[in-house]
Design a protein around this motif. Structure first.
Motif, short mmCIF file in Angstrom:
data_model
loop_
_atom_site.label_atom_id
_atom_site.label_comp_id
_atom_site.label_asym_id
_atom_site.label_seq_id
_atom_site.Cartn_x
_atom_site.Cartn_y
_atom_site.Cartn_z
N CYS A 1 3.13 9.98 91.83
CA CYS A 1 3.73 9.19 90.76
C CYS A 1 4.82 9.99 90.06
CB CYS A 1 2.69 8.74 89.74
SG CYS A 1 2.03 10.08 88.72
N GLY A 2 5.63 9.28 89.27
CA GLY A 2 6.64 9.91 88.45
C GLY A 2 6.08 10.26 87.09
N GLU A 3 6.97 10.50 86.13
CA GLU A 3 6.52 10.80 84.77
C GLU A 3 5.70 9.64 84.21
OE1 GLU A 3 8.38 12.72 80.69
OE2 GLU A 3 9.70 11.60 82.03
N ASP A 4 6.09 8.42 84.53
CA ASP A 4 5.30 7.24 84.22
C ASP A 4 4.30 7.04 85.35
OD1 ASP A 4 4.26 4.71 83.92
OD2 ASP A 4 6.17 3.74 83.48
N PRO A 5 3.01 7.17 85.09
CA PRO A 5 2.03 7.09 86.18
C PRO A 5 1.98 5.74 86.86
CG PRO A 5 0.93 7.17 84.04
CD PRO A 5 2.37 7.47 83.79
N SER A 6 2.54 4.71 86.23
CA SER A 6 2.56 3.39 86.88
C SER A 6 3.64 3.28 87.94
CB SER A 6 2.76 2.28 85.83
OG SER A 6 4.09 2.28 85.33
N VAL A 7 4.56 4.26 87.97
CA VAL A 7 5.65 4.24 88.94
C VAL A 7 5.27 5.15 90.11
CG1 VAL A 7 8.10 4.67 89.36
CG2 VAL A 7 7.34 3.77 87.14
N HIS A 8 4.65 4.57 91.11
CA HIS A 8 4.30 5.35 92.30
C HIS A 8 5.16 4.86 93.45
CE1 HIS A 8 1.51 2.17 93.83
NE2 HIS A 8 1.28 1.97 92.55
N PHE A 9 5.76 5.79 94.16
CA PHE A 9 6.87 5.45 95.05
C PHE A 9 6.80 6.06 96.43
CE2 PHE A 9 7.90 9.00 92.23
CZ PHE A 9 8.19 10.01 93.13
N SER A 10 5.81 6.88 96.73
CA SER A 10 5.76 7.52 98.04
C SER A 10 5.66 6.49 99.17
CB SER A 10 4.55 8.45 98.13
OG SER A 10 4.27 8.78 99.48
N PRO A 11 6.54 6.56 100.16
CA PRO A 11 6.46 5.62 101.29
C PRO A 11 5.16 5.74 102.05
CG PRO A 11 7.97 7.41 101.80
CD PRO A 11 7.64 7.54 100.34
N HIS A 12 4.65 6.96 102.14
CA HIS A 12 3.43 7.19 102.90
C HIS A 12 2.21 6.65 102.15
CE1 HIS A 12 6.01 9.54 105.43
NE2 HIS A 12 6.33 10.31 104.41
N PRO B 1 9.30 16.81 83.48
CA PRO B 1 10.11 18.04 83.52
C PRO B 1 9.61 19.10 84.49
CG PRO B 1 9.93 17.27 81.27
CD PRO B 1 9.05 16.37 82.09
N THR B 2 8.32 19.36 84.52
CA THR B 2 7.79 20.39 85.44
C THR B 2 8.03 20.00 86.89
OG1 THR B 2 6.08 21.03 83.86
CG2 THR B 2 5.74 21.67 86.15
N ASP B 3 7.83 18.74 87.19
CA ASP B 3 8.05 18.28 88.55
C ASP B 3 9.53 18.29 88.92
OD1 ASP B 3 5.36 17.92 88.81
OD2 ASP B 3 5.48 15.85 89.51
N ARG B 4 10.39 18.06 87.94
CA ARG B 4 11.83 18.09 88.23
C ARG B 4 12.26 19.47 88.72
NH1 ARG B 4 15.06 14.57 83.58
NH2 ARG B 4 13.82 12.66 83.81
N VAL B 5 11.73 20.51 88.12
CA VAL B 5 12.07 21.88 88.55
C VAL B 5 11.64 22.10 89.99
CG1 VAL B 5 11.62 24.33 88.15
CG2 VAL B 5 11.95 22.79 86.20
N TYR B 6 10.40 21.72 90.29
CA TYR B 6 9.87 21.86 91.65
C TYR B 6 10.69 21.03 92.65
CZ TYR B 6 7.01 20.37 95.60
OH TYR B 6 6.58 20.03 96.86
N PHE B 7 10.97 19.80 92.28
CA PHE B 7 11.64 18.88 93.19
C PHE B 7 13.07 19.35 93.49
CE2 PHE B 7 13.96 14.97 94.25
CZ PHE B 7 13.11 14.40 95.18
N ARG B 8 13.80 19.75 92.46
CA ARG B 8 15.17 20.22 92.68
C ARG B 8 15.18 21.44 93.60
NH1 ARG B 8 20.31 20.04 90.49
NH2 ARG B 8 19.69 18.54 88.87
N LYS B 9 14.32 22.39 93.33
CA LYS B 9 14.31 23.61 94.13
C LYS B 9 14.00 23.32 95.59
CE LYS B 9 12.05 28.13 94.47
NZ LYS B 9 11.05 29.05 93.86
#
Length: 230
Positions: free
Chosen positions: A9-20, A125-133
């Motif tokens: 999920c994203g920052e909003d837990p209702s937004v889940h988007f993984s294709p798998h 924010p924490t996930d954004r750092v991981y995702f960008r890297k």
């Protein structure tokens, strides 16, 4: 006791988007099985179930843990044979493997280039750092460079769908007369784009869009339960 399906999920837990994860959701719904959905951000996934899997979807069914969307589908097919089949036999399973390869080598890379910056913006924010890297290292471009080309990528995307259009000339679903896991494989990819991408990748008159809209209505409209990107 219902199964537990862990999904990204994203920052909003209702937004889940993984294709798998969407493949697994549709497989569970197809089988009519009871489950609980537990949304998890990127950086929490390694902590799930004692570190059982570095990725989601991850399914717990009693004492059994299963990772990987295709393996989950195979597990459900074997463990719940009385429920509607996800493959319709060995031929359907083999076809699904082929379509999975097409999806992950052609469709997924294209959607990644279109939506990767948008996905970043959906994260905490924490996930954004991981995702960008991790994504900039994988794609050898900054997210901003990728975002600057997203309209060009989106304009070129429809030509990649010709094999799907060709199939839909002869049958209403990729699985034949009704949807099978092969449909859910590609549905997961298009749902990923629907929920994340700021660019629409399917033209209004595209037969693939018509098929996708029907997929969104399946199983009580579960696909529409998550809002589309603005």
């Amino acid at each position: 006791m219902p199964m537990i399906l862990y999904g990204l999920c994203g920052e909003d837990p209702s937004v889940h988007f993984s294709p798998h994860v969407w493949k697994a959701i549709m497989a569970l719904r197809h089988k009519g099985l009871d489950y609980e959905f537990h949304p998890v951000p990127f950086t929490e996934i390694p902590k799930l179930e004692g570190g059982f899997s570095p990725t989601v979807p991850l399914l717990r069914d009693g004492d059994t843990l299963v990772r990987d969307s295709f393996d989950i589908a195979l597990y459900l097919e074997k463990s719940y044979p009385e429920a509607p089949s996800l493959f319709g036999g060995e031929g359907g399973q083999a076809m699904a493997r082929f379509v999975e390869g097409f999806s992950q080598t052609v469709i997924h890379p294209a959607i990644t280039r279109i939506a990767v910056a948008d996905i970043h913006n959906l994260l905490a924010p924490t996930d954004r750092v991981y995702f960008r890297k991790t994504r900039e290292a994988r794609l050898s471009q900054t997210l901003e460079e990728l975002a600057s080309n997203r309209f060009t990528e989106a304009a070129e995307f429809p030509r990649k769908l010709e094999p799907i259009r060709h199939t839909l000339k002869f049958q209403p679903w990729l699985g034949g007369d009704g949807p099978l896991f092969v449909d859910y494989i590609l549905f997961g990819a298009f749902q990923w784009a629907r929920v994340t991408a700021s660019v629409d990748i399917l033209k209004a008159d595209d037969p693939v869009r018509t098929w996708f809209e029907r997929c969104l209505d399946l199983h009580g409209g579960i696909g529409r339960s998550v809002r589309a990107a603005a």
